[in-house]
Design a protein around this motif. Structure first.
Motif, PDB file in Angstrom:
ATOM      1  N   LEU A 195      32.014  33.946  73.871  1.00 54.31           N
ATOM      2  CA  LEU A 195      31.191  32.797  73.506  1.00 54.31           C
ATOM      3  C   LEU A 195      31.094  31.810  74.655  1.00 54.31           C
ATOM      4  O   LEU A 195      30.053  31.186  74.879  1.00 54.31           O
ATOM      5  CB  LEU A 195      31.754  32.120  72.251  1.00 54.31           C
ATOM      6  CG  LEU A 195      31.560  32.940  70.982  1.00 54.31           C
ATOM      7  CD1 LEU A 195      32.311  32.316  69.822  1.00 54.31           C
ATOM      8  CD2 LEU A 195      30.078  33.060  70.639  1.00 54.31           C
ATOM      9  N   ARG A 196      32.165  31.665  75.411  1.00 53.97           N
ATOM     10  CA  ARG A 196      32.125  30.747  76.544  1.00 53.97           C
ATOM     11  C   ARG A 196      31.136  31.235  77.595  1.00 53.97           C
ATOM     12  O   ARG A 196      30.343  30.456  78.143  1.00 53.97           O
ATOM     13  CB  ARG A 196      33.509  30.604  77.151  1.00 53.97           C
ATOM     14  CG  ARG A 196      33.510  29.657  78.321  1.00 53.97           C
ATOM     15  CD  ARG A 196      34.884  29.440  78.887  1.00 53.97           C
ATOM     16  NE  ARG A 196      34.739  29.011  80.264  1.00 53.97           N
ATOM     17  CZ  ARG A 196      34.732  29.815  81.310  1.00 53.97           C
ATOM     18  NH1 ARG A 196      34.908  31.104  81.130  1.00 53.97           N
ATOM     19  NH2 ARG A 196      34.563  29.333  82.529  1.00 53.97           N
ATOM     20  N   PHE A 212      36.430  34.264  72.091  1.00 50.82           N
ATOM     21  CA  PHE A 212      36.291  32.981  72.776  1.00 50.82           C
ATOM     22  C   PHE A 212      35.682  33.173  74.160  1.00 50.82           C
ATOM     23  O   PHE A 212      34.761  32.466  74.546  1.00 50.82           O
ATOM     24  CB  PHE A 212      37.645  32.283  72.878  1.00 50.82           C
ATOM     25  CG  PHE A 212      37.545  30.917  73.487  1.00 50.82           C
ATOM     26  CD1 PHE A 212      37.781  30.732  74.842  1.00 50.82           C
ATOM     27  CD2 PHE A 212      37.185  29.831  72.718  1.00 50.82           C
ATOM     28  CE1 PHE A 212      37.668  29.474  75.410  1.00 50.82           C
ATOM     29  CE2 PHE A 212      37.059  28.565  73.282  1.00 50.82           C
ATOM     30  CZ  PHE A 212      37.300  28.388  74.631  1.00 50.82           C
ATOM     31  N   GLU A 218      25.893  35.047  68.145  1.00 51.30           N
ATOM     32  CA  GLU A 218      25.559  35.256  69.556  1.00 51.30           C
ATOM     33  C   GLU A 218      25.854  36.693  69.990  1.00 51.30           C
ATOM     34  O   GLU A 218      25.283  37.178  70.962  1.00 51.30           O
ATOM     35  CB  GLU A 218      26.367  34.301  70.441  1.00 51.30           C
ATOM     36  CG  GLU A 218      25.974  32.838  70.323  1.00 51.30           C
ATOM     37  CD  GLU A 218      26.624  32.133  69.135  1.00 51.30           C
ATOM     38  OE1 GLU A 218      27.334  32.797  68.374  1.00 51.30           O
ATOM     39  OE2 GLU A 218      26.392  30.926  68.981  1.00 51.30           O
ATOM     40  N   LYS A 277      34.101  32.269  61.928  1.00 53.76           N
ATOM     41  CA  LYS A 277      33.345  33.082  62.884  1.00 53.76           C
ATOM     42  C   LYS A 277      34.229  34.104  63.601  1.00 53.76           C
ATOM     43  O   LYS A 277      33.876  35.272  63.712  1.00 53.76           O
ATOM     44  CB  LYS A 277      32.686  32.152  63.907  1.00 53.76           C
ATOM     45  CG  LYS A 277      31.535  32.780  64.660  1.00 53.76           C
ATOM     46  CD  LYS A 277      30.949  31.745  65.614  1.00 53.76           C
ATOM     47  CE  LYS A 277      29.503  31.963  65.894  1.00 53.76           C
ATOM     48  NZ  LYS A 277      28.863  30.836  66.552  1.00 53.76           N
ATOM     49  N   PHE A 278      35.368  33.624  64.107  1.00 54.02           N
ATOM     50  CA  PHE A 278      36.261  34.520  64.857  1.00 54.02           C
ATOM     51  C   PHE A 278      36.640  35.736  64.005  1.00 54.02           C
ATOM     52  O   PHE A 278      36.484  36.875  64.428  1.00 54.02           O
ATOM     53  CB  PHE A 278      37.550  33.782  65.251  1.00 54.02           C
ATOM     54  CG  PHE A 278      37.385  32.882  66.435  1.00 54.02           C
ATOM     55  CD1 PHE A 278      37.035  31.552  66.281  1.00 54.02           C
ATOM     56  CD2 PHE A 278      37.590  33.364  67.709  1.00 54.02           C
ATOM     57  CE1 PHE A 278      36.894  30.725  67.375  1.00 54.02           C
ATOM     58  CE2 PHE A 278      37.449  32.538  68.820  1.00 54.02           C
ATOM     59  CZ  PHE A 278      37.107  31.215  68.652  1.00 54.02           C
ATOM     60  N   PHE A 288      28.620  33.153  76.993  1.00 58.62           N
ATOM     61  CA  PHE A 288      27.303  32.999  76.380  1.00 58.62           C
ATOM     62  C   PHE A 288      26.821  31.562  76.569  1.00 58.62           C
ATOM     63  O   PHE A 288      25.665  31.322  76.909  1.00 58.62           O
ATOM     64  CB  PHE A 288      27.392  33.340  74.896  1.00 58.62           C
ATOM     65  CG  PHE A 288      26.063  33.385  74.211  1.00 58.62           C
ATOM     66  CD1 PHE A 288      25.477  32.232  73.716  1.00 58.62           C
ATOM     67  CD2 PHE A 288      25.393  34.590  74.045  1.00 58.62           C
ATOM     68  CE1 PHE A 288      24.242  32.261  73.084  1.00 58.62           C
ATOM     69  CE2 PHE A 288      24.161  34.641  73.413  1.00 58.62           C
ATOM     70  CZ  PHE A 288      23.578  33.475  72.931  1.00 58.62           C
ATOM     71  N   ALA A 289      27.729  30.608  76.396  1.00 54.80           N
ATOM     72  CA  ALA A 289      27.382  29.198  76.560  1.00 54.80           C
ATOM     73  C   ALA A 289      26.916  28.930  77.986  1.00 54.80           C
ATOM     74  O   ALA A 289      25.936  28.208  78.211  1.00 54.80           O
ATOM     75  CB  ALA A 289      28.575  28.308  76.224  1.00 54.80           C
ATOM     76  N   LEU A 290      27.603  29.522  78.947  1.00 52.39           N
ATOM     77  CA  LEU A 290      27.215  29.330  80.347  1.00 52.39           C
ATOM     78  C   LEU A 290      25.811  29.871  80.576  1.00 52.39           C
ATOM     79  O   LEU A 290      24.973  29.217  81.202  1.00 52.39           O
ATOM     80  CB  LEU A 290      28.204  30.040  81.279  1.00 52.39           C
ATOM     81  CG  LEU A 290      29.490  29.283  81.588  1.00 52.39           C
ATOM     82  CD1 LEU A 290      30.467  30.171  82.325  1.00 52.39           C
ATOM     83  CD2 LEU A 290      29.186  28.046  82.430  1.00 52.39           C
TER      84      LEU A 290
END
Lengths: 399, 227
Positions: free
Chosen positions: A118-119, A115, A11, A98-99, A121-123
Motif C-alpha cells: 500500500l505504501r 503495508f 488497491e 483491510k489487512f 501504491f501511495a507513492l
C-alpha cells in the motif's frame, strides 16, 4: 433464495465477500500494474481481475451485491446483478479489516507485506497526481509572464550598466541614441576610432543625427579604453541585445498562449495583464473563483493590508493600473474604471475556465461603461477645503 | 528551554558547544533530509531539529506540556509541505508507526516524495485536498494523532472534518494556528482563543494553547483531545 454479497475494490484487486466479511474469492490486479488497473476500475472500466469474480458470484447464485465503490456498480448491473451501495458502518468495518481481508483473500502473506504494497501504491498514486497537476497549461503561461518580467528587469539593469561603462569612453552616445538596442549595437563596435558611418546603418537614424554622431566621436570627452576593456563592453552589449530578443520572444509567447488559454480574459484585460493576473492568483481556476473586488487590487497587497489594518485609504488598483484605460485616465476616474474592468475580468475568467470559448460582448460592454464614466465624470470633483496641517516627521525626517 | 518535561523516547536534548539543541533519532541512518546536522551519541544517530524551521520543535522548545506522540503512533499529517517536520515525526514514531502526509501543492509534494516519502518506510504520501478527506483512500485505520499545519482561513474546520473521519476517539489533534491566515486585522490572542472555542464546539477538549514566539510570529499550537 436471494444471496447477498459484498464487492470490495481495493488497491490490490477486487474481493468478493459474504455478509460476515469473509472473503469468498478475489481477483488480483497484475503485478506492477495495480495502480493502472485500480484507476481503470475507478473510472468504471472493466479489468481482467473482475471476470473471475463475476463468474464465481453467478455460480454461487448471488443476485445482489453491495459495492464499495459506485464506479464499479455499472460493471455488475450489466451482468444482471442487483447493485446496492455499502452502508457506512459496513464500509468502516471493511476499512478497519483491510489487512485481514487481503491476507485471507490470499493476496498477501503478512500485514507487513500489505503495508509495503500500500505504501508503494501511495507513492505511485502521488507521482501520478503530481504529473497531472504539473501538466496544466496555465502553469506554462504563469512561468512565461514571470520570466518576461524578470528578463525585463535584467535587461534594464544590463542596459543601464552598459551606458555607464561605455559612457566612460563615449559619454555623448547616450544622449544621441535613446534606443537601447541602437546604443548596444554601436557600443559593440568597440573603441570610438572603430566607429564609422556603417555602424549606423539599419538603426533608423536621420542623416543629421549621423552627422552629429561623427562629430561627437571626434571631440568626445570620454577617456581611453583598451582593447581588453572594449571586448568586455562588447560582451555587455551582446548581453543586452540577447536579453532584448528574449524579451520580445517571451512577449509573443505569452500573448499567443494567453489567446489560446483564456481568450475572454485576454480580450478584456489584454494578454500580458491577463497573464499577470493569472500568475498572481495562482492559476486560471483561482482567478476565476476570485471576487472582482479582489481582482481589482491584485498586486497592491502592501497598500491593501495597510488599509485593512490601520483604516487608511485602500488602493484603487494593483496590476490593473498597467491597463491603458486606467493609468491613461485622469486620477479621479481611475477607481471607477478599475472597478468596472475588474468586474468584466471576473466574468471573462469564469467563461474561460468553465466554458472555454470566446464570448462576444464582454469587451464592448466594458468599452460602453468606460464611455459612461468618461462622460459623466469629465470634470474633477470639488475637493472640500482642508486646513493645511503639516504632517509630523520623526527624528530622521520620515513621515 | 524546558528540560523538565518528559519527551518521547526518540526525542532528546543534545548539548553542543554549551547549547541545548533538540534532536530526533534518525530512522534512516546517515540520511539527511534538508541539510540538518547529524550527531552520534551512544551508538545512536540523531538529527538536529531546528525550532525556527519546524513549529513542532518550537512548541517543544517552549515547554509544551504534553506531546501525544511516541513509538508506534499513527499520525495523519495535514500540510506535509516539503516534509521537514514530517521527517522528524517519522523519526519519533519509529518503524512501527505510520504517518500519512497530505499535501495539496504539486510543487512542494515533489520534494516531499523525493526527500521523505520515498526513503522512509513509515511514511505514506497523499497528494490531495485536505478539504476532501473522504477522497484520501489510503488511510488504513483510524489514527492516534492528527497534526494540521495548513495556512487557510478555515483551517480549524478542515482539521475538525479530518478528525471526525480519521481520528480515534480519545485521540489527539495538534493544530498550528497562523493568526494572519485567519484574520489579519484581529489581535493574535483573540484569534487563538476563538479557534480553541471552535475545537470545543467540535467535540474536543482543549489541553493547551501555546504561543510559538520567538520562533514564529503570531503563531500558536493547540493540543486537543477528541472526546
Amino acid at each position: 433464495m436471494k444471496l447477498d454479497a459484498i464487492i470490495y475494490l481495493t488497491e490490490a484487486g477486487v474481493v468478493l465477500l459474504d455478509e460476515t466479511l469473509t472473503p469468498i474469492t478475489s481477483g488480483r490486479f497484475g503485478s506492477g500494474r495495480e495502480f493502472t488497473e485500480y484507476t481503470q476500475c475507478k473510472h468504471g472500466k472493466s479489468t481482467s481481475a473482475l471476470s473471475p469474480i463475476v463468474e464465481h458470484a453467478k455460480r454461487m447464485g448471488i443476485t445482489t451485491v453491495s459495492v464499495s465503490n459506485s464506479s464499479i456498480a455499472e460493471l455488475f448491473t450489466s451482468n444482471g446483478f442487483d447493485v446496492k451501495s455499502l452502508e457506512p458502518q459496513v464500509a468502516s468495518r471493511l476499512m478497519e479489516n483491510k489487512f485481514q481481508i487481503l491476507i485471507k483473500a490470499g493476496m498477501f502473506g503478512s500485514e507487513n507485506e500489505v503495508f509495503e504494497f500500500l505504501r508503494n501504491f501511495a507513492l505511485e498514486s502521488s507521482k501520478q497526481r503530481i504529473r497531472e497537476l504539473s501538466g496544466q497549461p496555465d502553469l506554462q503561461v504563469m512561468e512565461g509572464v514571470q520570466a518576461l518580467d524578470e528578463i525585463d528587469k535584467a535587461l534594464n539593469l544590463a542596459a543601464a550598466r552598459l551606458k555607464e561603462w561605455y559612457g566612460l569612453h563615449f559619454p555623448e552616445l547616450s544622449g544621441l541614441v535613446e534606443d537601447t538596442i541602437g546604443y548596444a549595437r554601436i557600443a559593440s563596435v568597440g573603441t570610438r576610432d572603430k566607429i564609422a558611418e556603417e555602424a549606423f546603418s539599419g538603426l533608423n537614424l536621420s542623416n543629421r543625427k549621423i552627422e552629429a554622431m561623427m562629430i561627437a566621436v571626434k571631440g568626445s570627452k570620454g577617456g581611453s579604453m583598451s582593447d581588453a576593456d572594449a571586448t568586455m563592453v562588447t560582451l555587455m552589449a551582446s548581453t543586452v541585445i540577447s536579453l532584448s530578443s528574449s524579451k520580445d520572444r517571451l512577449q509573443k509567447y505569452v500573448e499567443s498562449s494567453m489567446k489560446k488559454l483564456a481568450p475572454n480574459t485576454s480580450a478584456v484585460a489584454g494578454e500580458t495583464i491577463g497573464a499577470r493576473l493569472i500568475a498572481k492568483a495562482g492559476g486560471l481556476e483561482r482567478l476565476a473563483k476570485l471576487p472582482s473586488s479582489t481582482i481589482q487590487v491584485l498586486g497592491a497587497e502592501k497598500a491593501l493590508f495597510r488599509a485593512l489594518k490601520t483604516g487608511a485609504k485602500p488602493p484603487k488598483h494593483g496590476i490593473l493600473f498597467q491597463h491603458e484605460e486606467v493609468h491613461g485616465s485622469p486620477k479621479w476616474q481611475r477607481g471607477k474604471i478599475a472597478r468596472s474592468l475588474a468586474g468584466k475580468i471576473a466574468i471573462a475568467a469564469r467563461v474561460d475556465m468553465f466554458r472555454g470559448e470566446k464570448q462576444e460582448g464582454l469587451e464592448s460592454k466594458f468599452a460602453k461603461r468606460l464611455q459612461e464614466i468618461k462622460e459623466k465624470y469629465k470634470e474633477p470633483p470639488e475637493e472640500p477645503q482642508r486646513k493645511f496641517v503639516p504632517r509630523k516627521r520623526d527624528m530622521r525626517g520620515r513621515r | 528551554m524546558e528540560e523538565g518535561k518528559s519527551l518521547p523516547s526518540r526525542v532528546r536534548w543534545i548539548t553542543i558547544e554549551n547549547q541545548q539543541k533538540l534532536a530526533t533519532e534518525n530512522l534512516v541512518r546517515g540520511d539527511r533530509v534538508y541539510g540538518e546536522k547529524l550527531v552520534s551519541i551512544d551508538g545512536a544517530e540523531y538529527r538536529l531539529w531546528d525550532p525556527f524551521r519546524s513549529k513542532l520543535a518550537a512548541a517543544i522548545a517552549k515547554g509544551l506540556d504534553f506531546l501525544p506522540l511516541g513509538e508506534g503512533s499513527s499520525v495523519l499529517y495535514l500540510g506535509a509541505s516539503t516534509g521537514t517536520t514530517v521527517s522528524h515525526v517519522s523519526d519519533i514514531i519509529g518503524d512501527k508507526g505510520v504517518i500519512y502526509g497530505v499535501e495539496f501543492s504539486a510543487r512542494v509534494a515533489r520534494e516531499f516524495i523525493e526527500n521523505v516519502a520515498q526513503k522512509r518506510k513509515n511514511v505514506i504520501s497523499i497528494v490531495g485536498d485536505a478539504r476532501k478527506p473522504e477522497a484520501y483512500e489510503l488511510i488504513l485505520s483510524k489514527v492516534d494523532v492528527a497534526y494540521a499545519d495548513i495556512a487557510q482561513p478555515d483551517q480549524t474546520q478542515i482539521a475538525i472534518g479530518n478528525c471526525h473521519m480519521y481520528l480515534k476517539k480519545g485521540g489527539y489533534l495538534i493544530l498550528i494556528i497562523k493568526s494572519r491566515s485567519i484574520d489579519v486585522t484581529k489581535e493574535p490572542r483573540e484569534v487563538f482563543l476563538e479557534e480553541a472555542g471552535k475545537l470545543q464546539d467540535g467535540g474536543f477538549t482543549v489541553n493547551q494553547v501555546l504561543k510559538l514566539e520567538p520562533f514564529d510570529k503570531d503563531h500558536a499550537i493547540i493540543v486537543a483531545q477528541l472526546r
